[in-house]
Design a protein around this motif. Sequence first.
Motif, PDB file in Angstrom:
ATOM      1  N   LEU A  86      17.206   9.965 -32.233  1.00  0.00           N
ATOM      2  CA  LEU A  86      16.233  10.804 -32.956  1.00  0.00           C
ATOM      3  C   LEU A  86      16.372  12.213 -32.392  1.00  0.00           C
ATOM      4  N   THR A  87      16.898  13.153 -33.199  1.00  0.00           N
ATOM      5  CA  THR A  87      17.183  14.482 -32.653  1.00  0.00           C
ATOM      6  C   THR A  87      16.193  15.555 -33.087  1.00  0.00           C
ATOM      7  N   THR A  88      15.539  15.354 -34.228  1.00  0.00           N
ATOM      8  CA  THR A  88      14.608  16.382 -34.705  1.00  0.00           C
ATOM      9  C   THR A  88      13.362  15.723 -35.276  1.00  0.00           C
ATOM     10  N   PHE A  89      12.207  16.295 -34.989  1.00  0.00           N
ATOM     11  CA  PHE A  89      10.970  15.792 -35.580  1.00  0.00           C
ATOM     12  C   PHE A  89      10.032  16.988 -35.722  1.00  0.00           C
ATOM     13  N   GLU A  90      10.120  17.654 -36.866  1.00  0.00           N
ATOM     14  CA  GLU A  90       9.390  18.909 -37.077  1.00  0.00           C
ATOM     15  C   GLU A  90       8.206  18.679 -37.998  1.00  0.00           C
ATOM     16  N   LEU A  91       7.043  19.117 -37.551  1.00  0.00           N
ATOM     17  CA  LEU A  91       5.825  18.976 -38.345  1.00  0.00           C
ATOM     18  C   LEU A  91       5.613  20.242 -39.183  1.00  0.00           C
ATOM     19  N   ILE A  92       5.331  20.044 -40.465  1.00  0.00           N
ATOM     20  CA  ILE A  92       5.164  21.172 -41.392  1.00  0.00           C
ATOM     21  C   ILE A  92       3.890  20.954 -42.218  1.00  0.00           C
ATOM     22  N   PRO A  93       3.004  21.935 -42.286  1.00  0.00           N
ATOM     23  CA  PRO A  93       1.786  21.740 -43.084  1.00  0.00           C
ATOM     24  C   PRO A  93       2.063  22.002 -44.574  1.00  0.00           C
ATOM     25  N   ARG A  94       1.176  21.530 -45.439  1.00  0.00           N
ATOM     26  CA  ARG A  94       1.319  21.780 -46.882  1.00  0.00           C
ATOM     27  C   ARG A  94       1.516  23.274 -47.172  1.00  0.00           C
ATOM     28  N   LEU A  95       0.687  24.086 -46.486  1.00  0.00           N
ATOM     29  CA  LEU A  95       0.743  25.536 -46.708  1.00  0.00           C
ATOM     30  C   LEU A  95       2.148  26.085 -46.403  1.00  0.00           C
ATOM     31  N   GLY A  96       2.839  25.476 -45.446  1.00  0.00           N
ATOM     32  CA  GLY A  96       4.189  25.911 -45.075  1.00  0.00           C
ATOM     33  C   GLY A  96       5.150  25.769 -46.239  1.00  0.00           C
ATOM     34  N   VAL A  97       5.166  24.565 -46.847  1.00  0.00           N
ATOM     35  CA  VAL A  97       6.049  24.330 -47.996  1.00  0.00           C
ATOM     36  C   VAL A  97       5.643  25.253 -49.149  1.00  0.00           C
ATOM     37  N   GLU A  98       4.333  25.338 -49.375  1.00  0.00           N
ATOM     38  CA  GLU A  98       3.826  26.148 -50.492  1.00  0.00           C
ATOM     39  C   GLU A  98       4.283  27.607 -50.387  1.00  0.00           C
ATOM     40  N   TRP A  99       4.119  28.192 -49.209  1.00  0.00           N
ATOM     41  CA  TRP A  99       4.449  29.616 -49.042  1.00  0.00           C
ATOM     42  C   TRP A  99       5.953  29.869 -49.051  1.00  0.00           C
ATOM     43  N   VAL A 100       6.726  28.959 -48.481  1.00  0.00           N
ATOM     44  CA  VAL A 100       8.180  29.139 -48.500  1.00  0.00           C
ATOM     45  C   VAL A 100       8.674  29.097 -49.947  1.00  0.00           C
ATOM     46  N   VAL A 101       8.209  28.089 -50.713  1.00  0.00           N
ATOM     47  CA  VAL A 101       8.649  27.959 -52.104  1.00  0.00           C
ATOM     48  C   VAL A 101       8.196  29.173 -52.932  1.00  0.00           C
ATOM     49  N   LYS A 102       7.022  29.686 -52.617  1.00  0.00           N
ATOM     50  CA  LYS A 102       6.487  30.848 -53.344  1.00  0.00           C
ATOM     51  C   LYS A 102       7.337  32.102 -53.087  1.00  0.00           C
ATOM     52  N   HIS A 103       7.785  32.297 -51.845  1.00  0.00           N
ATOM     53  CA  HIS A 103       8.437  33.558 -51.487  1.00  0.00           C
ATOM     54  C   HIS A 103       9.962  33.529 -51.517  1.00  0.00           C
ATOM     55  N   PHE A 104      10.557  32.335 -51.488  1.00  0.00           N
ATOM     56  CA  PHE A 104      12.023  32.275 -51.415  1.00  0.00           C
ATOM     57  C   PHE A 104      12.596  31.495 -52.594  1.00  0.00           C
ATOM     58  N   PRO A 105      13.278  32.198 -53.500  1.00  0.00           N
ATOM     59  CA  PRO A 105      13.793  31.556 -54.713  1.00  0.00           C
ATOM     60  C   PRO A 105      14.865  30.500 -54.433  1.00  0.00           C
ATOM     61  N   ASP A 106      15.492  30.549 -53.243  1.00  0.00           N
ATOM     62  CA  ASP A 106      16.503  29.511 -52.957  1.00  0.00           C
ATOM     63  C   ASP A 106      15.896  28.260 -52.327  1.00  0.00           C
ATOM     64  N   THR A 107      14.589  28.048 -52.551  1.00  0.00           N
ATOM     65  CA  THR A 107      13.958  26.819 -52.055  1.00  0.00           C
ATOM     66  C   THR A 107      13.161  26.178 -53.186  1.00  0.00           C
ATOM     67  N   ARG A 108      12.874  24.878 -53.032  1.00  0.00           N
ATOM     68  CA  ARG A 108      12.002  24.222 -54.019  1.00  0.00           C
ATOM     69  C   ARG A 108      11.212  23.110 -53.342  1.00  0.00           C
ATOM     70  N   GLU A 109      10.208  22.614 -54.054  1.00  0.00           N
ATOM     71  CA  GLU A 109       9.395  21.512 -53.542  1.00  0.00           C
ATOM     72  C   GLU A 109      10.310  20.344 -53.195  1.00  0.00           C
ATOM     73  N   PRO A 110      10.199  19.802 -52.010  1.00  0.00           N
ATOM     74  CA  PRO A 110      11.114  18.724 -51.615  1.00  0.00           C
ATOM     75  C   PRO A 110      10.738  17.365 -52.211  1.00  0.00           C
ATOM     76  N   LEU A 111       9.458  17.176 -52.516  1.00  0.00           N
ATOM     77  CA  LEU A 111       8.992  15.874 -53.011  1.00  0.00           C
ATOM     78  C   LEU A 111       8.207  16.065 -54.312  1.00  0.00           C
ATOM     79  N   PHE A 112       8.114  15.001 -55.090  1.00  0.00           N
ATOM     80  CA  PHE A 112       7.479  15.081 -56.403  1.00  0.00           C
ATOM     81  C   PHE A 112       5.995  15.439 -56.302  1.00  0.00           C
TER      82      PHE A 112
END
Length: 474
Positions: A255-281
Motif C-alpha cells: 500500500l503506497t498511497t492513501f490520500e484523503l480528499i473532501p467533496r469540496l476538493g473534487v468540486e473545486w478542482v473540476v470547477k477550475h480545471f477543464p482537464d479534470t472531471r468527476e471521478p465517480l457517477f
Amino acid sequence: MSDRQVDRLTLIAELKALLGSSYVVDDTDAMAPYLTDWRKRFTGSALCVVRPANTEEVSAVMRLACAHGLSLVPQGGNTGLVGGSVPVGNGHEIVLSLGRMNRVRDLDPISDVMVVEAGVTLAAVQEAALKEGRLFPLSLASEGTATIGGAISTNAGGTAVLAYGTMRDLVVGLEVVLADGRIWNGLGKLKKDNTGYDLKNLFIGSEGTLGIVTAAVVKLFPEPRSRATAFCGLASAEDALHFLKLAKAEAGSELTTFELIPRLGVEWVVKHFPDTREPLFFQHQWYVLVEFSSLTVDGADALAQRLILDAIDKAYLEDSVFAVTLAQRDDFWRLREYMPDAQTREGASIKHDISVPVDAIPAFIETVVQDLKALIPDLRPFVFGHLGDGNLHFNVQAPEGADGSAFLKHADDVHEIVYRHIAAFHGSISAEHGIGQVKRERLAQTKDAVALDLMRTIKMALDPDGRLNPGKVL
Ligand code: ZN
C-alpha cells in the motif's frame, strides 16, 4: 565609501578569488531569485550569493564567513514553503546555493544505495536509480526543482511515505560542512553501525541550522512491476479509517498511497480545471485516492481488486473506480494535485500543515470544525492529505462571497483553535513543511520545554556563533 561597503567589496573579491568570479553573484537583479521564496512570501537581502562546485569550496566559504563574522544561508532548489531557504536580511548573510554540486558519485545495487551530492534534484535521483532498475521512492510535486540536500534538511515526506517513510528513513549516511568549516565525512554505506550517537539524524530536518549537507548516501528499492490506482467514494472520514486499517493489514508495504480528499476538493478542482472531471457517477462526502504497488507483474491489480471488493462488502466504501490506463491514473492524480491551486482560486484561506495520531483523525476533524464554526458559522473546511501518515492539510476557506481580508483578520483565532486541539490530540504543528521563519514563534510556544532546551543545547554545541541559517527554527 562606508566601512560596510569596503567590507563587502573585500569579501566579494576574496570569494571570487576562491570560487572564480562567475560563481559569486553580487548583481542585484541576478541575486533576486535567490532572495525570495517559492511562494513569494519572504524576501531578504544578502551580501552576495555563492555557488561552490564541491565540498572543499563549501568548507572554504564557511571559514571565510567565520573570519568576517558572517553567516551562511544554505539553499537547494528554494522550493521550501516556510521561508527556510532565504535570508532574513540581517546584513550579515551570504546565500550558499548548492545547485552546482549535482553529481551522482556512486550507485551500488548490492548495498542498494546511491551516493549523491546535495544539489541533485529529486527527479534526477529517481531517474539515475531507474536506469539501474532501482527505485528512489521520495516523490513530491516540486521534484523537478527540489534538491536532495533540501529534502534532507527539511526531512521531506511526499506521497509514498506510507510505504517507504520520510527522508529520515531513506538516508544511510551524510557528508556535512560544519559551522567552523570542518568536513564531517559520514558517507558510510553500513546498514548496521552501533558506534554511539546517530549524528546524521541531527542534521536531517535541521533546516540548515546545524550544518551544510553536501552529499548523502540514500537507500534504493526494487522497482515495482505493477501498480494499481483507484478513486473511492466514502460517506465519512471514519470509513476512510476503517478502509485504511483493512488495506494496511492486507497489503502491508504494497500500500503506497492513501490520500484523503473532501467533496469540496473534487468540486473545486473540476470547477477550475477543464482537464479534470468527476471521478465517480454520484457525489460522496469524502474520497480516497489509493495506490498499491507490487514486485509481481499482476500483483497490484489482484490485490487492489480483492481489497476494494472486500471494503465495499463491509460498507466502508460507497463506490470506487480503477485506473485502467496510465492516462486514467494521471486523471486521478490531477484531482489530488490541483487541490492547492483550486483552493487559491476560491479566495482567502488559512492553512495548517499538521499531524495527529492516525486513529484520532475523524475525531480531530469533527472537534476542530465544530469549534471553528462557532467562531465563523459559514466558513468552509478544506481538509485533505496523507491520511495514512496522520498528516492533514487542515485549511479553512472564507465563507462563500465573503471579503477575504476581513476573513483573514480571524487568522490568529483560527490558528489558536487548531493548535489548541493539536496539543490536546498530541499532534504536531508541522508535519511536512518544517519550521523555517513561518512557525518559529509557534514552535517556541508549543514545543515541550525539555525538548526545546535540548534543541538549543545542540545548536549551541554545533553552531555557537549562529553562523548557520540565522532566524530559522529556533
Ligand atoms: Zn502534503
